[in-house]
Design an enzyme around this catalytic site. Structure first.
Site, PDB file in Angstrom:
ATOM      1  N   HIS A 102      35.852  77.989  -1.936  1.00 35.98           N
ATOM      2  CA  HIS A 102      35.866  76.521  -1.319  1.00 35.98           C
ATOM      3  C   HIS A 102      35.675  76.419   0.247  1.00 35.98           C
ATOM      4  O   HIS A 102      35.546  75.386   0.638  1.00 35.98           O
ATOM      5  CB  HIS A 102      36.731  75.485  -1.755  1.00 35.98           C
ATOM      6  CG  HIS A 102      36.409  74.149  -2.251  1.00 35.98           C
ATOM      7  ND1 HIS A 102      36.582  73.064  -1.488  1.00 35.98           N
ATOM      8  CD2 HIS A 102      35.567  73.850  -3.037  1.00 35.98           C
ATOM      9  CE1 HIS A 102      36.127  71.930  -1.924  1.00 35.98           C
ATOM     10  NE2 HIS A 102      35.319  72.393  -2.774  1.00 35.98           N
ATOM     11  N   LYS A 104      33.901  76.426   3.898  1.00 35.87           N
ATOM     12  CA  LYS A 104      32.703  75.797   4.380  1.00 35.87           C
ATOM     13  C   LYS A 104      32.670  76.337   5.826  1.00 35.87           C
ATOM     14  O   LYS A 104      33.289  75.495   6.730  1.00 35.87           O
ATOM     15  CB  LYS A 104      32.569  74.220   4.318  1.00 35.87           C
ATOM     16  CG  LYS A 104      32.412  73.760   2.967  1.00 35.87           C
ATOM     17  CD  LYS A 104      33.625  72.771   2.386  1.00 35.87           C
ATOM     18  CE  LYS A 104      33.480  72.372   0.848  1.00 35.87           C
ATOM     19  NZ  LYS A 104      34.747  72.131   0.583  1.00 35.87           N
ATOM     20  N   ASP A 109      28.266  84.367  16.394  1.00 37.67           N
ATOM     21  CA  ASP A 109      28.320  84.968  17.930  1.00 37.67           C
ATOM     22  C   ASP A 109      29.850  85.351  18.256  1.00 37.67           C
ATOM     23  O   ASP A 109      29.983  85.468  19.502  1.00 37.67           O
ATOM     24  CB  ASP A 109      27.511  84.514  18.907  1.00 37.67           C
ATOM     25  CG  ASP A 109      25.994  84.583  18.625  1.00 37.67           C
ATOM     26  OD1 ASP A 109      25.620  85.223  17.768  1.00 37.67           O
ATOM     27  OD2 ASP A 109      25.142  83.685  19.472  1.00 37.67           O
TER      28      ASP A 109
END
Length: 158
Positions: A102, A104, A109
């Site tokens: 789950h 996100k 970089d």
């Protein structure tokens, strides 16, 4: 009583502005696309749901510029229903170890972390109550990169 700091607690000093966005109809997708447009070497993605045409387009554009784009998705995203939208993206893996992967998160970089409740979908942008943080912090980026690498180690490449 003082409690010991958890192993994942790190001191992070932010000498910059954290971009905070909300949806529905806020600037979440634009903030993600803008951050991806600035990527120069590496983008690591962990996502439960991943269908936003704008975000996928920004990842494709980064990849075309020579940025190493690597994606880990929840196992539920491994179907023909979702494959066409991701066409052209290389280095996609599926996390089958957890009931739901789950996360996100994007690490850009080794310097910027994008996280929050915001799923990388059009529904999250247009219909859901979501939040997104874009945090410029190399220290935090390395913590998230280490976590990303741990999940990549048990994910299945496609």
């Amino acid at each position: 009583m003082l409690l010991a700091a958890p192993a994942w607690a790190i001191p992070v000093h932010l000498d910059t502005t954290v971009d905070v966005e909300f949806s529905p109809k806020g600037g979440c997708t634009k903030a993600v696309v803008d951050a991806l447009s600035a990527a120069r070497s590496e983008v690591l993605v962990q996502a439960y749901s991943f269908t936003s045409p704008e975000i996928i387009g920004a990842l494709r554009a980064a990849q075309a510029r020579g940025v190493d784009v690597q994606v880990i998705l929840d196992k539920g995203q491994d179907s023909a229903r979702y494959e066409a939208g991701r066409a052209g993206l290389k280095n996609i893996s599926f996390d089958r170890k957890h009931a739901i992967a789950h996360n996100k998160v994007m690490v850009i970089d080794e310097a910027v972390v994008i996280t929050g409740s915001f799923n990388f979908t059009a529904a999250a942008q247009n219909s859901n109550a979501e939040n997104l943080l874009v945090i410029p912090s190399p220290e935090l980026a390395m913590v998230y990169k280490d976590n990303w690498s741990a999940h990549r180690a048990h994910s299945e490449a496609k």
